[in-house]
Design an enzyme around this catalytic site. Structure first.
Site, PDB file in Angstrom:
ATOM      1  N   SER A 189       0.798  -1.232   0.000  1.00 28.89           N
ATOM      2  CA  SER A 189       0.000   0.000   0.000  1.00 28.89           C
ATOM      3  C   SER A 189       0.824   1.273   0.000  1.00 28.89           C
ATOM      4  CB  SER A 189      -0.963   0.008   1.195  1.00 28.89           C
ATOM      5  OG  SER A 189      -0.261  -0.193   2.405  1.00 28.89           O
ATOM      6  N   HIS A 202      -0.764   6.380   6.265  1.00 27.82           N
ATOM      7  CA  HIS A 202      -0.202   6.102   4.948  1.00 27.82           C
ATOM      8  C   HIS A 202       0.251   7.405   4.301  1.00 27.82           C
ATOM      9  CE1 HIS A 202      -1.851   2.071   5.212  1.00 27.82           C
ATOM     10  NE2 HIS A 202      -1.265   1.772   4.061  1.00 27.82           N
TER      11      HIS A 202
END
Length: 309
Positions: free
Chosen positions: A45, A290
């Site tokens: 990711s 993230h």
């Protein structure tokens, strides 16, 4: 990670995961001339860029952004669409490089299937899911919220050295997360050897993770819900992961892209105007814990610098 790694602090806390990028290439001297294509991007990711617009690619469950660092690198190298393949996928582990990966919206084929003797550049970001970083952060957040509630703190400023989560993973001198990192290193070594076999003419680079947390508490509890000592613990676990990635890249004759150094001071606890990684509750389009679009640009710049572009 195995599932789409994002976190939201609402009722049950869920958290995002690390993702590392790797490119294989031997670099003992000055950078070589920039490579051409075909270029294949592998990874999880942190490579894919979940929730950063615009999302595309197949399967949809991999959550790839057209502004992630592989896409930016390909544009800077002026590669035609036919010479660029991004097969990164949110939730990927080293095992998903050689086996198909199921997502909540389709199946991603084994990532190494995208490689061939024609491939000239490979980047790989992987490893965070192998050490269970998503579960680790989730566990630490739960421990931190309970700790702060019981101690009457709101940001952990008076809890320096308190690390309830670390106490769960370190016992009798054995650190469970360190053990997982060492095991991931052995799997990665085999994967890098397979990359070299499938793409013998490619330059390969391992791209490490950017700074996710600061080295010590700086009033970060409000953004991350972590006890002060656990902020330091998680920071140290990320540094160990990056060290493993660098070492395995070197042993495989691959290059290593350091995204940590240029991201210092731009972690999830930094001001929203400069940070590369979003906190538990993102303030910019990105998955929890993230990289945001700024972070993907920074990672792309690090890759390009290593390539000599």
């Amino acid at each position: 990670m195995k599932t789409s790694v994002r976190a939201a602090l609402a009722g049950a806390l869920a958290c995002g995961v690390l993702t590392t990028a790797i490119v294989i290439s031997r670099h003992d001297g000055p950078p070589e001339s920039p490579p051409g294509g075909p270029y294949v991007a592998l990874g999880d990711s942190y490579t894919a860029g979940p929730e950063i617009p615009d999302q595309g690619g197949s399967p949809a469950g991999c959550d790839r952004s057209d502004r992630n660092y592989p896409a930016l690198v390909a544009r800077r190298l002026a590669l035609p669409a036919a010479d660029f393949r991004d097969v990164s996928c949110t939730g990927a582990t080293v095992a998903d490089l050689t086996s198909a990966q199921s997502t909540d919206r389709g199946t991603n084929p084994a990532q190494l299937a995208a490689l061939s003797e024609r491939t000239r550049l490979v980047t790989l970001g992987i490893g965070g899911n192998d050490i269970g970083f998503a579960s680790l952060v989730k566990s630490c957040v739960k421990s931190g919220v309970l700790h702060l509630a019981l101690s009457g703190l709101t940001d952990g400023k008076d809890a320096t050295g308190d690390a309830p989560c670390r106490a769960r993973y370190v016992s009798d001198g054995t650190d469970e997360v360190q053990r997982r990192t060492e095991a991931a290193g052995r799997r990665l070594a085999a994967a890098l050897a397979e990359v070299g076999r499938r793409a013998p003419k490619a330059r390969v680079y391992v791209v490490g993770y950017p700074a996710i947390l600061p080295p010590r508490t700086t009033g970060c509890g409000a953004e991350m819900g972590l006890a002060a000592g656990d902020i330091t613990y998680l920071h140290d676990k990320e540094r160990q992961l990056n060290t493993m990635l660098r070492e395995q890249a070197g042993r495989a004759g691959a290059g290593y892209v350091d995204t940590y150094k240029p991201s210092v001071g731009r972690d999830a606890c930094a001001d929203r105007r400069v940070r590369w990684v979003e906190p538990l509750v993102p303030r910019a389009p990105a998955a929890s814990v993230h990289p945001n679009e700024r972070g993907e640009r920074g990672m792309a710049d690090a890759v390009l610098k290593t390539l000599g572009v």
